[in-house]
Design an enzyme around this catalytic site. Structure first.
Site, PDB file in Angstrom:
ATOM      1  N   ILE A 132      36.378  41.380  37.813  1.00  0.00           N
ATOM      2  CA  ILE A 132      37.889  41.361  37.962  1.00  0.00           C
ATOM      3  C   ILE A 132      38.287  40.363  37.953  1.00  0.00           C
ATOM      4  CG2 ILE A 132      40.149  42.828  37.804  1.00  0.00           C
ATOM      5  CD1 ILE A 132      37.681  44.192  36.109  1.00  0.00           C
ATOM      6  N   THR A 185      36.446  35.537  40.471  1.00  0.00           N
ATOM      7  CA  THR A 185      36.540  37.179  40.049  1.00  0.00           C
ATOM      8  C   THR A 185      36.591  37.682  41.611  1.00  0.00           C
ATOM      9  OG1 THR A 185      34.443  37.229  39.855  1.00  0.00           O
ATOM     10  CG2 THR A 185      35.765  37.349  36.897  1.00  0.00           C
ATOM     11  N   ASP A 186      36.766  39.025  41.155  1.00  0.00           N
ATOM     12  CA  ASP A 186      36.778  39.620  43.246  1.00  0.00           C
ATOM     13  C   ASP A 186      34.556  40.362  42.635  1.00  0.00           C
ATOM     14  OD1 ASP A 186      36.017  42.142  41.658  1.00  0.00           O
ATOM     15  OD2 ASP A 186      38.579  43.007  42.625  1.00  0.00           O
ATOM     16  N   ALA A 187      34.444  41.134  43.679  1.00  0.00           N
ATOM     17  CA  ALA A 187      33.277  41.245  43.369  1.00  0.00           C
ATOM     18  C   ALA A 187      32.891  42.537  42.756  1.00  0.00           C
ATOM     19  CB  ALA A 187      32.535  42.562  44.885  1.00  0.00           C
ATOM     20  N   GLY A 188      33.497  42.737  41.612  1.00  0.00           N
ATOM     21  CA  GLY A 188      33.702  43.986  40.662  1.00  0.00           C
ATOM     22  C   GLY A 188      33.887  43.197  39.395  1.00  0.00           C
TER      23      GLY A 188
END
Length: 152
Positions: A28, A23-26
């Site tokens: 997602i 995932t990314d920092a969010g």
């Protein structure tokens, strides 16, 4: 060109859990990681048919390489999601296979939410020369649905 959807093995599904690294920092799933999930499903499909890619290259000088990818992103997957990644052969030629693939979120009651759909074409190459090579008949036979005729 022959449409191989009816003669090759049925759709294959492989479970994937989304980890933090996907995932990314969010939280997602990063878009490129869906391609990794699809690659794993294709590799596991081959393995389920008794085809290992390492020995194919080492013993037979044959390898598969991705030459075209098309994807459509519909909904995001998130950290912790359990996904089902499917693959099935949509088309085949003497030197390539085109897979239809989907990434779905697995639901509570066998419901599946489609997140990503795509098409991936892989070419069969001579690994020493890096040139197209016909799919060997023995390999095609391993990919066929049991009970199907070998005649085309």
């Amino acid at each position: 060109m022959t449409d191989g959807a009816a003669v090759f093995a049925n759709s294959f599904s492989w479970p994937v859990r989304v980890y933090w690294e996907d995932t990314d920092a969010g939280g997602i799933v990063y878009y490129a990681n869906y391609l990794k999930f699809m690659e794993r499903a294709r590799s596991e499909w081959l393995r389920a048919l008794g085809i290992e890619q390492g020995p194919l290259q080492r013993d037979h000088g044959l390898m598969f390489v991705v030459v075209d990818v098309q994807s459509r992103f519909l909904r995001p997957a998130r950290y912790g999601d359990l996904l089902q990644v499917t693959c099935e052969i949509e088309k085949w030629t003497r030197t390539s296979l085109t897979f239809r693939q989907e990434v779905c979120r697995a639901g509570e009651s066998n419901d599946r939410e489609l997140l990503v759909s795509g098409s991936v074409r892989v070419a069969c190459l001579d690994s020493a020369r890096m040139r197209p090579r016909a799919l060997p008949d023995a390999l095609i036979k391993q990919m066929r649905v049991s009970g199907e005729s070998d005649a085309e």
